[in-house]
Design a protein around this motif. Structure first.
Motif, mmCIF file in Angstrom:
data_model
loop_
_atom_site.group_PDB
_atom_site.id
_atom_site.type_symbol
_atom_site.label_atom_id
_atom_site.label_comp_id
_atom_site.label_asym_id
_atom_site.label_seq_id
_atom_site.Cartn_x
_atom_site.Cartn_y
_atom_site.Cartn_z
ATOM 1 N N SER A 124 0.850 -1.182 0.000
ATOM 2 C CA SER A 124 0.000 0.000 0.000
ATOM 3 C C SER A 124 0.893 1.241 0.000
ATOM 4 C CB SER A 124 -0.898 0.004 1.249
ATOM 5 O OG SER A 124 -0.120 0.032 2.427
ATOM 6 N N ARG A 125 0.289 2.355 -0.364
ATOM 7 C CA ARG A 125 1.017 3.628 -0.320
ATOM 8 C C ARG A 125 0.021 4.781 -0.411
ATOM 9 N NH1 ARG A 125 3.431 2.718 -6.051
ATOM 10 N NH2 ARG A 125 1.623 3.225 -7.320
ATOM 11 N N GLU A 126 0.528 5.922 -0.055
ATOM 12 C CA GLU A 126 -0.238 7.144 -0.232
ATOM 13 C C GLU A 126 0.571 8.042 -1.144
ATOM 14 O OE1 GLU A 126 -2.478 10.675 2.257
ATOM 15 O OE2 GLU A 126 -1.658 8.957 3.331
ATOM 16 N N ALA A 127 -0.020 8.475 -2.237
ATOM 17 C CA ALA A 127 0.664 9.330 -3.204
ATOM 18 C C ALA A 127 -0.283 10.451 -3.611
ATOM 19 C CB ALA A 127 1.072 8.514 -4.426
ATOM 20 N N ALA A 128 0.174 11.670 -3.476
ATOM 21 C CA ALA A 128 -0.612 12.848 -3.838
ATOM 22 C C ALA A 128 -1.972 12.846 -3.141
ATOM 23 C CB ALA A 128 -0.771 12.939 -5.356
ATOM 24 N N GLY A 129 -1.991 12.406 -1.871
ATOM 25 C CA GLY A 129 -3.224 12.394 -1.100
ATOM 26 C C GLY A 129 -4.160 11.253 -1.414
ATOM 27 N N ARG A 130 -3.740 10.351 -2.266
ATOM 28 C CA ARG A 130 -4.587 9.222 -2.663
ATOM 29 C C ARG A 130 -4.018 7.935 -2.065
ATOM 30 N NH1 ARG A 130 -5.475 7.097 -8.770
ATOM 31 N NH2 ARG A 130 -6.446 5.177 -8.130
ATOM 32 N N LYS A 131 -4.849 7.148 -1.390
ATOM 33 C CA LYS A 131 -4.414 5.900 -0.770
ATOM 34 C C LYS A 131 -4.679 4.743 -1.719
ATOM 35 C CE LYS A 131 -4.788 7.628 3.848
ATOM 36 N NZ LYS A 131 -5.009 7.330 5.226
ATOM 37 N N GLU A 132 -3.664 3.893 -1.894
ATOM 38 C CA GLU A 132 -3.757 2.789 -2.846
ATOM 39 C C GLU A 132 -3.356 1.471 -2.181
ATOM 40 O OE1 GLU A 132 -1.042 3.817 -5.943
ATOM 41 O OE2 GLU A 132 -2.126 5.620 -6.493
ATOM 42 N N MET A 133 -4.071 0.410 -2.508
ATOM 43 C CA MET A 133 -3.714 -0.946 -2.091
ATOM 44 C C MET A 133 -3.239 -1.705 -3.315
ATOM 45 S SD MET A 133 -6.692 -2.283 0.374
ATOM 46 C CE MET A 133 -7.798 -1.110 1.078
ATOM 47 N N GLY A 134 -2.473 -2.772 -3.072
ATOM 48 C CA GLY A 134 -2.014 -3.588 -4.194
ATOM 49 C C GLY A 134 -1.030 -2.863 -5.070
ATOM 50 N N THR A 135 -0.065 -2.205 -4.450
ATOM 51 C CA THR A 135 0.878 -1.393 -5.209
ATOM 52 C C THR A 135 1.864 -2.235 -6.013
ATOM 53 O OG1 THR A 135 2.238 -1.216 -3.227
ATOM 54 C CG2 THR A 135 0.699 0.575 -3.666
ATOM 55 N N ASP A 136 2.074 -3.469 -5.622
ATOM 56 C CA ASP A 136 2.921 -4.387 -6.387
ATOM 57 C C ASP A 136 2.067 -5.585 -6.776
ATOM 58 O OD1 ASP A 136 5.569 -3.108 -6.224
ATOM 59 O OD2 ASP A 136 5.267 -3.383 -4.075
ATOM 60 N N THR A 137 2.023 -5.874 -8.073
ATOM 61 C CA THR A 137 1.174 -6.967 -8.557
ATOM 62 C C THR A 137 1.952 -7.884 -9.493
ATOM 63 O OG1 THR A 137 0.395 -5.728 -10.481
ATOM 64 C CG2 THR A 137 -0.891 -5.501 -8.462
ATOM 65 N N ILE A 138 1.469 -9.112 -9.558
ATOM 66 C CA ILE A 138 2.026 -10.084 -10.491
ATOM 67 C C ILE A 138 0.896 -11.022 -10.906
ATOM 68 C CG2 ILE A 138 2.756 -11.679 -8.661
ATOM 69 C CD1 ILE A 138 5.172 -12.400 -10.435
ATOM 70 N N THR A 139 0.960 -11.457 -12.132
ATOM 71 C CA THR A 139 0.035 -12.472 -12.621
ATOM 72 C C THR A 139 0.855 -13.683 -12.977
ATOM 73 O OG1 THR A 139 -1.438 -10.762 -13.505
ATOM 74 C CG2 THR A 139 -1.743 -12.995 -14.333
ATOM 75 N N ILE A 140 0.469 -14.834 -12.445
ATOM 76 C CA ILE A 140 1.193 -16.070 -12.681
ATOM 77 C C ILE A 140 0.346 -16.984 -13.549
ATOM 78 C CG2 ILE A 140 2.182 -18.119 -11.579
ATOM 79 C CD1 ILE A 140 2.604 -16.335 -9.087
ATOM 80 N N SER A 141 0.917 -17.456 -14.633
ATOM 81 C CA SER A 141 0.233 -18.408 -15.495
ATOM 82 C C SER A 141 0.429 -19.813 -14.917
ATOM 83 C CB SER A 141 0.794 -18.337 -16.917
ATOM 84 O OG SER A 141 0.090 -19.238 -17.742
ATOM 85 N N VAL A 142 -0.687 -20.491 -14.658
ATOM 86 C CA VAL A 142 -0.644 -21.840 -14.103
ATOM 87 C C VAL A 142 -1.021 -22.822 -15.214
ATOM 88 C CG1 VAL A 142 -1.614 -23.378 -12.347
ATOM 89 C CG2 VAL A 142 -1.331 -20.932 -11.850
ATOM 90 N N PRO A 143 -0.061 -23.632 -15.689
ATOM 91 C CA PRO A 143 -0.371 -24.598 -16.757
ATOM 92 C C PRO A 143 -1.293 -25.699 -16.236
ATOM 93 C CG PRO A 143 1.852 -24.931 -15.947
ATOM 94 C CD PRO A 143 1.327 -23.727 -15.243
ATOM 95 N N LEU A 144 -2.283 -26.059 -17.034
ATOM 96 C CA LEU A 144 -3.264 -27.045 -16.600
ATOM 97 C C LEU A 144 -3.285 -28.293 -17.475
ATOM 98 C CD1 LEU A 144 -6.149 -24.580 -15.739
ATOM 99 C CD2 LEU A 144 -4.570 -25.704 -14.161
ATOM 100 N N GLU A 145 -2.253 -28.494 -18.235
ATOM 101 C CA GLU A 145 -2.188 -29.733 -19.037
ATOM 102 C C GLU A 145 -0.757 -30.209 -19.138
ATOM 103 O OE1 GLU A 145 -1.970 -28.157 -23.574
ATOM 104 O OE2 GLU A 145 -3.854 -28.963 -22.902
#
Length: 145
Positions: A124-145
């Motif tokens: 989380s962070r506060e920038a320019a008076g705005r509060k944000e969650m999930g400031t670092d994200t990743i999407t992981i591809s999970v192979p299913l076959e």
């Protein structure tokens, strides 16, 4: 957050995913950790030791599980938040281990994709008076076959 994903079931049609993750949340953080579960999968169990090394607490007090109603516009079927405070109040942080168990949605077994995307966000962070969650994200591809 650091972890491992285990896929179980028949090679051509897995039906169970287990995610084991070690998490550490800063004392000043309110964003915690969130796991976004892809469509075709449902959360069957969540086990957490977060927050370790603190006075006895009910780990369930630090976890929220959300699900979506059938929505063709959403790529996520559910999401799990740990150590997240939506009032933007620092949670005091801590560390722990989380085990998420997912099962394939039996109502959608006919159109199982070759892979699924699992989303994870932290911080989380506060920038320019705005509060944000999930400031670092990743999407992981999970192979299913």
């Amino acid at each position: 957050m650091e972890g491992t994903i285990f896929i179980k079931g028949r090679e051509e049609s897995p039906d169970h995913i287990t995610i084991i993750a070690a998490i550490e949340i800063d004392p000043d953080d309110w964003g915690g950790v969130a796991f976004y579960i892809p469509e075709h999968w449902s959360v069957s169990n969540v086990t957490s030791s977060y927050p370790d090394h603190k006075p006895p607490a009910n780990a369930a007090d630090y976890i929220a599980t959300w699900t979506t109603e059938s929505n063709p516009l959403s790529q996520w079927n559910a999401w799990i938040e740990i150590g997240r405070d939506r009032s933007y109040t620092p949670t005091g942080g801590g560390s722990g281990t989380v085990v998420l168990e997912l099962v394939r949605d039996p109502d959608r077994s006919g159109n199982q994709p070759k892979s699924s995307e699992l989303g994870i966000e932290v911080g989380s962070r506060e920038a320019a008076g705005r509060k944000e969650m999930g400031t670092d994200t990743i999407t992981i591809s999970v192979p299913l076959e």
